[in-house]
Design an enzyme around this catalytic site. Structure first.
Site, PDB file in Angstrom:
ATOM      1  N   HIS A 356      27.766  35.790  -0.860  1.00 14.50           N
ATOM      2  CA  HIS A 356      28.299  35.022  -1.984  1.00 14.50           C
ATOM      3  C   HIS A 356      27.624  35.278  -3.309  1.00 14.50           C
ATOM      4  O   HIS A 356      27.962  34.643  -4.305  1.00 14.50           O
ATOM      5  CB  HIS A 356      28.193  33.527  -1.696  1.00 14.50           C
ATOM      6  CG  HIS A 356      29.244  33.021  -0.763  1.00 14.50           C
ATOM      7  ND1 HIS A 356      30.461  32.567  -1.205  1.00 14.50           N
ATOM      8  CD2 HIS A 356      29.274  32.929   0.585  1.00 14.50           C
ATOM      9  CE1 HIS A 356      31.186  32.194  -0.163  1.00 14.50           C
ATOM     10  NE2 HIS A 356      30.499  32.409   0.938  1.00 14.50           N
ATOM     11  N   LYS A 544      31.788  23.042 -13.805  1.00 10.02           N
ATOM     12  CA  LYS A 544      31.184  23.842 -12.742  1.00 10.02           C
ATOM     13  C   LYS A 544      29.690  23.563 -12.782  1.00 10.02           C
ATOM     14  O   LYS A 544      29.214  22.909 -13.715  1.00 10.02           O
ATOM     15  CB  LYS A 544      31.454  25.330 -12.948  1.00 10.02           C
ATOM     16  CG  LYS A 544      31.154  25.813 -14.390  1.00 10.02           C
ATOM     17  CD  LYS A 544      31.512  27.276 -14.594  1.00 10.02           C
ATOM     18  CE  LYS A 544      32.996  27.503 -14.683  1.00 10.02           C
ATOM     19  NZ  LYS A 544      33.485  28.568 -13.840  1.00 10.02           N
ATOM     20  N   ARG A 545      28.926  24.034 -11.787  1.00 10.31           N
ATOM     21  CA  ARG A 545      27.482  23.855 -11.844  1.00 10.31           C
ATOM     22  C   ARG A 545      26.944  24.405 -13.167  1.00 10.31           C
ATOM     23  O   ARG A 545      27.483  25.373 -13.705  1.00 10.31           O
ATOM     24  CB  ARG A 545      26.816  24.569 -10.663  1.00 10.31           C
ATOM     25  CG  ARG A 545      26.991  23.853  -9.340  1.00 10.31           C
ATOM     26  CD  ARG A 545      26.383  22.474  -9.335  1.00 10.31           C
ATOM     27  NE  ARG A 545      24.940  22.546  -9.351  1.00 10.31           N
ATOM     28  CZ  ARG A 545      24.167  22.336  -8.288  1.00 10.31           C
ATOM     29  NH1 ARG A 545      24.706  21.997  -7.135  1.00 10.31           N
ATOM     30  NH2 ARG A 545      22.848  22.431  -8.370  1.00 10.31           N
ATOM     31  N   LYS A 550      26.471  31.136 -15.898  1.00  8.37           N
ATOM     32  CA  LYS A 550      27.810  30.610 -16.177  1.00  8.37           C
ATOM     33  C   LYS A 550      28.004  30.365 -17.672  1.00  8.37           C
ATOM     34  O   LYS A 550      29.118  30.131 -18.143  1.00  8.37           O
ATOM     35  CB  LYS A 550      28.067  29.332 -15.378  1.00  8.37           C
ATOM     36  CG  LYS A 550      28.186  29.577 -13.865  1.00  8.37           C
ATOM     37  CD  LYS A 550      28.401  28.272 -13.107  1.00  8.37           C
ATOM     38  CE  LYS A 550      28.462  28.431 -11.603  1.00  8.37           C
ATOM     39  NZ  LYS A 550      29.790  28.828 -11.089  1.00  8.37           N
ATOM     40  N   THR A 652      36.138  29.843  -8.052  1.00  7.58           N
ATOM     41  CA  THR A 652      37.376  29.303  -7.500  1.00  7.58           C
ATOM     42  C   THR A 652      37.957  28.266  -8.453  1.00  7.58           C
ATOM     43  O   THR A 652      39.156  27.999  -8.415  1.00  7.58           O
ATOM     44  CB  THR A 652      37.138  28.651  -6.118  1.00  7.58           C
ATOM     45  OG1 THR A 652      35.985  27.792  -6.207  1.00  7.58           O
ATOM     46  CG2 THR A 652      36.915  29.700  -5.051  1.00  7.58           C
ATOM     47  N   LYS A 656      41.946  27.148  -9.527  1.00 14.45           N
ATOM     48  CA  LYS A 656      42.501  25.788  -9.569  1.00 14.45           C
ATOM     49  C   LYS A 656      43.116  25.493 -10.931  1.00 14.45           C
ATOM     50  O   LYS A 656      44.192  24.895 -11.034  1.00 14.45           O
ATOM     51  CB  LYS A 656      41.407  24.764  -9.259  1.00 14.45           C
ATOM     52  CG  LYS A 656      40.758  24.924  -7.892  1.00 14.45           C
ATOM     53  CD  LYS A 656      39.547  23.979  -7.767  1.00 14.45           C
ATOM     54  CE  LYS A 656      38.574  24.446  -6.704  1.00 14.45           C
ATOM     55  NZ  LYS A 656      37.244  23.806  -6.855  1.00 14.45           N
TER      56      LYS A 656
HETATM   57  C1  LIG Z   1      36.054  24.363  -7.257  1.00 11.33           C
HETATM   58  C2  LIG Z   1      34.813  23.597  -7.411  1.00 11.33           C
HETATM   59  C3  LIG Z   1      33.641  24.231  -7.816  1.00 11.33           C
HETATM   60  C4  LIG Z   1      33.588  25.711  -8.114  1.00 11.33           C
HETATM   61  O1  LIG Z   1      33.827  25.912  -9.485  1.00 11.33           O
HETATM   62  P1  LIG Z   1      33.556  27.328 -10.191  1.00 11.33           P
HETATM   63  O2  LIG Z   1      34.213  27.137 -11.491  1.00 11.33           O
HETATM   64  O3  LIG Z   1      34.218  28.369  -9.353  1.00 11.33           O
HETATM   65  O4  LIG Z   1      32.082  27.476 -10.267  1.00 11.33           O
HETATM   66  C5  LIG Z   1      32.497  23.482  -7.967  1.00 11.33           C
HETATM   67  N1  LIG Z   1      32.491  22.158  -7.723  1.00 11.33           N
HETATM   68  C6  LIG Z   1      33.606  21.503  -7.341  1.00 11.33           C
HETATM   69  C7  LIG Z   1      33.540  20.030  -7.104  1.00 11.33           C
HETATM   70  C8  LIG Z   1      34.796  22.195  -7.159  1.00 11.33           C
HETATM   71  O5  LIG Z   1      35.907  21.532  -6.761  1.00 11.33           O
END
Ligand SMILES: *Cc1c(COP(=O)(O)O)cnc(C)c1O
Length: 815
Positions: A356, A544-545, A550, A652, A656
């Site tokens: 990953h 995101k984190r 990022k 991911t 979304k």
């Molecule tokens: C999808 C998701 C992530 C991943 O987000 P990225 O933008 O791909 O880093 C992190 N936390 C939650 C709660 C998510 O649903």
């Protein structure tokens, strides 16, 4: 399932009165929620029992993951059973509001972010496709911490998600197993054969809690997520302590054991080199594999293990479960009396591994001493795996020292877990095309020479039924009216939306839905946090984190720039913009926490400045999690996916956002590359260095942030503001960020990408003024998002890695 309200009401009231022993008048919302969950759970047990024989007796897939970020289940299961409306109306007749019950459910924080969420999406898709695929993980008593923002700072509060209980789980005391730590290994020779006895070990009881996994319209396949909890065995040691009156020692032993399933390390990139974490990893690996082998023998006969890898696949999600490899070897050799070669064949063919990350600091390694001490027999097996692998290499790459050196399992006093994973599995996959290419050509270049056939790509996906169908009912409804309902089962059908790309009335409806989703988010933000959002402004979102790679800092610098522009040229901003951030920082990650502070301080500064008020706004939504994501993704106009190229394995969140019609502003990183291929380059807003350029810079140097600083006055102004009294008295605090850019050479190329980022952002602003064009692009994003359903990803895993069959679309529609 329930086909009419009356039968539902009857069953529900029975559940409430008989099961919980209360009447509707006495019942709290929690009681009413529990009764509904119990009712669905009972139905699922029933389906599971009656369909036992029709479920394919084929291969079992076990997905081992340290994290499962499953989110709330109740709403999704009502959608999956297609009874949401029926239940809502029936409950209303009992004077119960379904939304109140949905609010009761905790969001289990058993994951950090994308990796844990991926595991949860995969569970859904496996159940949907009729694959016997089960999750195996840890039931952390406290999830990831709950994030509060106090005076602009992140404060971590324990997430006591189990405080009221978790009605979806079922404790299976009779399926508990013993996991053994420490002790010594005694070797005996019998007929020239070495036999190993693990003695004087410390036993820990692993008790499983099962959560049923049911996907859309497919109650015939109810799978299982098994989460393990650590408990003490009521042992003589315990008792002896108590008898001596030594309660302290007895309870300290107890808490030491229970600590194994206490918390998930809130750290998603660098690994806390802590023994407790190693204990956790072995804990769910040993408990899970022990049970799998036991139930396999029960089902297939005692002498059937020779066929094990044809009937079982164990998937290793990132390196945390890599101990599966030596543990299966241990079981086959020590407990089943198998020879090394056959055991090794079975093990390699059973295991498959997903990598990953390429971040060097995230490559998991364990000190040799620690493994030797905590897991003595496992250590011996890893040593033997290494010895044989080296022998093999010598034969094949006699004169190539580079290959030999770069493929060590042991190095510098550590055991390198990714390396062990590659040697011990039959498949190694990356999670997006670009990421897999980098694995082959850079990170695991020499392994690729040895095991080229093992490497493959499986681009991530997300559960489109959770993140579109359930999270965005208005858009789902609109889509279904336009192209029929089959997209719910086959996300590829979203392609049919293409014919509407110039249909102005449809595009307007699409825009209305977006507006309503922005209103929904604004209402929730007001209710929960007292924040005021203007839904007619552009919603530009990065959730995101929080992580240096990022590049939330790049986004903040952009907003600082817009602020400066707004002050200097008051008419330069044509449209009000709302910048929404969310995400947790690891508690020990000072840089990331400072970024959160910066976002909040800038937010306040803008709020208090009458010259920008109403034009710009920043909000930081605290405690980003799956439930919040379900409100946020559908409300975005712009999706910020701006990582330093090459650093984000897939992402991911990007998918979304896309399926909910947001336009992506991003770098050519991770799955953004495939999003661009899918949607067409004119429908995505790409800027910045390519991965190739970034890798070139880091190989040969030559990047000088001071050059960017001197060349561009906009950059200079913003960067200087970080290190001045622009933020009253905060200079000292933000110095970390300034230094990361100017003293430590801007490791993530923020200043390098800044000008092209601004330009692309400006283009998006301009586009927003032609709703016709914007809405068309939004539609094309939705229409082309089908390949990012995790159904597609799981079909690829099934075809190429696990080599199993699954339900096909034809068979779904005839169901
Ligand atoms: C999808 C998701 C992530 C991943 O987000 P990225 O933008 O791909 O880093 C992190 N936390 C939650 C709660 C998510 O649903």
């Amino acid at each position: 399932m329930f086909t009419d309200k009356e039968s539902f009401k009857q069953a529900y009231l029975m559940k409430l009165i008989e099961g919980e022993g209360i009447t509707t008048e006495e019942a709290t919302s929690w009681d009413k929620f529990v009764a509904l969950v119990m009712l669905l759970k009972e139905k699922m047990s029933y389906y599971r029992a009656v369909n036992k024989n029709s479920i394919s007796q084929g291969k079992q897939i076990y997905y081992f993951s340290m994290e499962f970020l499953i989110g709330k289940l109740l709403h999704n299961y009502l959608v999956n059973f297609k009874i949401e409306d029926l239940v809502r109306e029936a409950l209303l007749e009992l004077d119960i509001n379904l939304d109140d019950l949905l609010e009761q459910e905790a969001d289990p924080g058993l994951g950090n972010g994308g990796l844990g969420r991926l595991a949860a999406c995969f569970l859904d898709s496996m159940a949907f496709l009729g694959i016997d695929g089960h999750g195996n993980g840890i039931r952390y008593k406290y999830g990831l911490f709950e994030q509060k923002i106090v005076s602009g700072n992140q404060v971590e509060v324990a997430d006591n998600w189990l405080k009221n209980g978790y009605p979806w789980e079922t404790r299976k005391s009779d399926k508990a197993v013993i996991v053994k730590y420490r002790g010594t290994v005694r070797t005996e020779f019998k007929d020239g054969q070495a036999i190993f006895y693990h003695e004087n070990y410390e036993p820990v009881l692993a008790v499983p809690y099962d959560v049923p996994i049911m996907s859309y319209d497919n109650p015939r396949y109810i799978n299982n997520l098994r989460l393990w909890s650590a408990e003490t065995i009521c042992s003589e040691l315990d008792l002896a302590c108590f008898n001596r009156g030594d309660f302290n020692q007895a309870t300290s032993f107890r808490s030491e054991v229970e600590a194994i399933s206490y918390i998930l390390y809130p750290d998603d990139s660098s690994r806390a080199g802590r023994e407790l974490r190693l204990k956790q990893e072995y804990f769910f690996v040993a408990a899970g594999l022990g049970t799998i082998v036991r139930s396999y023998k029960k089902k297939n006969g005692l002498n059937s293990l020779h066929d094990f890898s044809r009937r079982v696949s164990v998937h290793i999600n990132d390196t945390h479960p890599v101990l599966c490899i030596p543990e299966l070897m241990r079981i086959l050799i020590d407990e089943e009396g198998m020879g090394w070669d056959e055991a090794w064949n079975i093990t390699v063919n059973t295991m498959s591994f997903t990598n990953h990350t390429i971040m060097p600091e995230a490559m998991e390694k364990w000190s040799i001493d620690m493994v030797q001490n905590l897991l003595p027999r496992i250590y011996m097996i890893i040593e033997e795996i290494d010895r044989r692998f080296k022998e093999d290499l010598k034969a094949r790459f006699m004169d190539n020292d580079q290959v030999k050196q770069n493929t060590h399992i042991f190095k510098d006093g550590y055991i390198w877990m990714a390396n062990l994973a590659i040697v011990g599995s039959s498949s190694v996959n990356g999670v997006a095309q670009l990421h897999t290419t980098i694995l082959k050509n850079e990170v695991f270049k020499d392994y690729y020479r040895v095991f080229g056939y093992k490497f493959n790509n499986k681009t991530n996906g997300v559960n489109h039924r959770r993140f579109l169908l359930a999270a965005n009912p208005k858009l789902s409804h609109l889509i279904t009216e336009a192209i029929g309902p089959n997209w719910k089962e086959d996300a590829g059908e979203l392609k049919k939306l293409h014919v509407l790309k110039n249909d102005q009335s449809f595009l307007e409806q699409l825009a209305n839905v977006k507006f309503e989703n922005k209103c929904r988010l604004a209402e929730k933000a007001k209710l929960k946090y007292g924040l005021i959002l203007d839904p007619s402004s552009i919603f530009d979102i990065q959730v995101k984190r929080i992580h240096a790679y990022k590049r939330q800092l790049l986004n903040v610098l952009k907003i600082m720039h817009l602020y400066n522009k707004c002050i200097n040229e008051p008419d330069s901003l044509s449209c009000p913009q709302t910048f929404i951030f969310g995400g947790k920082a690891a508690p020990g990650y000072h840089y990331a926490k400072t970024v959160i502070k910066l976002i909040n301080v800038l937010s306040k500064k803008i709020e208090q400045d009458p010259k920008v008020k109403g034009k710009l706004k920043i909000v930081f939504l605290e405690n980003f999690n799956v439930s919040q994501g379900e409100l946020i993704y559908p409300a975005a106009d712009i999706s910020e996916q701006i990582s330093t190229a090459s650093k984000e394995a897939s992402g991911t969140g990007n998918m979304k956002f896309m399926m909910n019609g947001a336009l992506t502003l991003g770098t050519l990183d991770g799955a953004n590359v495939e999003i661009k291929e899918a949607v067409g380059e004119e429908n995505i807003f790409i800027f910045g260095l390519t991965a190739e350029q970034v890798l070139d810079y880091s190989r040969s140097g030559g990047y000088k942030p001071w050059d960017e600083y001197h060349a561009n006055p906009d950059i200079r102004t913003c960067v200087d503001q970080l290190n001045s009294d622009f933020f009253d008295n905060m200079g000292e605090e933000f110095r970390t960020l300034y230094d990361s850019l100017m003293i430590y050479n801007d490791e993530f190329y923020i200043l390098k990408d800044f000008p092209s980022y601004l330009k692309m952002h400006e283009r998006l602003q301009a586009l927003y003024h032609t709703p016709k064009d914007w809405n068309k692009i939004s539609l094309l994003n939705i229409a082309n998002s089908g390949i990012f359903s995790s159904d597609r990803t799981i079909r690829e895993y099934a075809d190429w890695i696990w080599k199993i069959r699954y339900r096909t679309v034809n068979c779904i529609s005839s169901n």
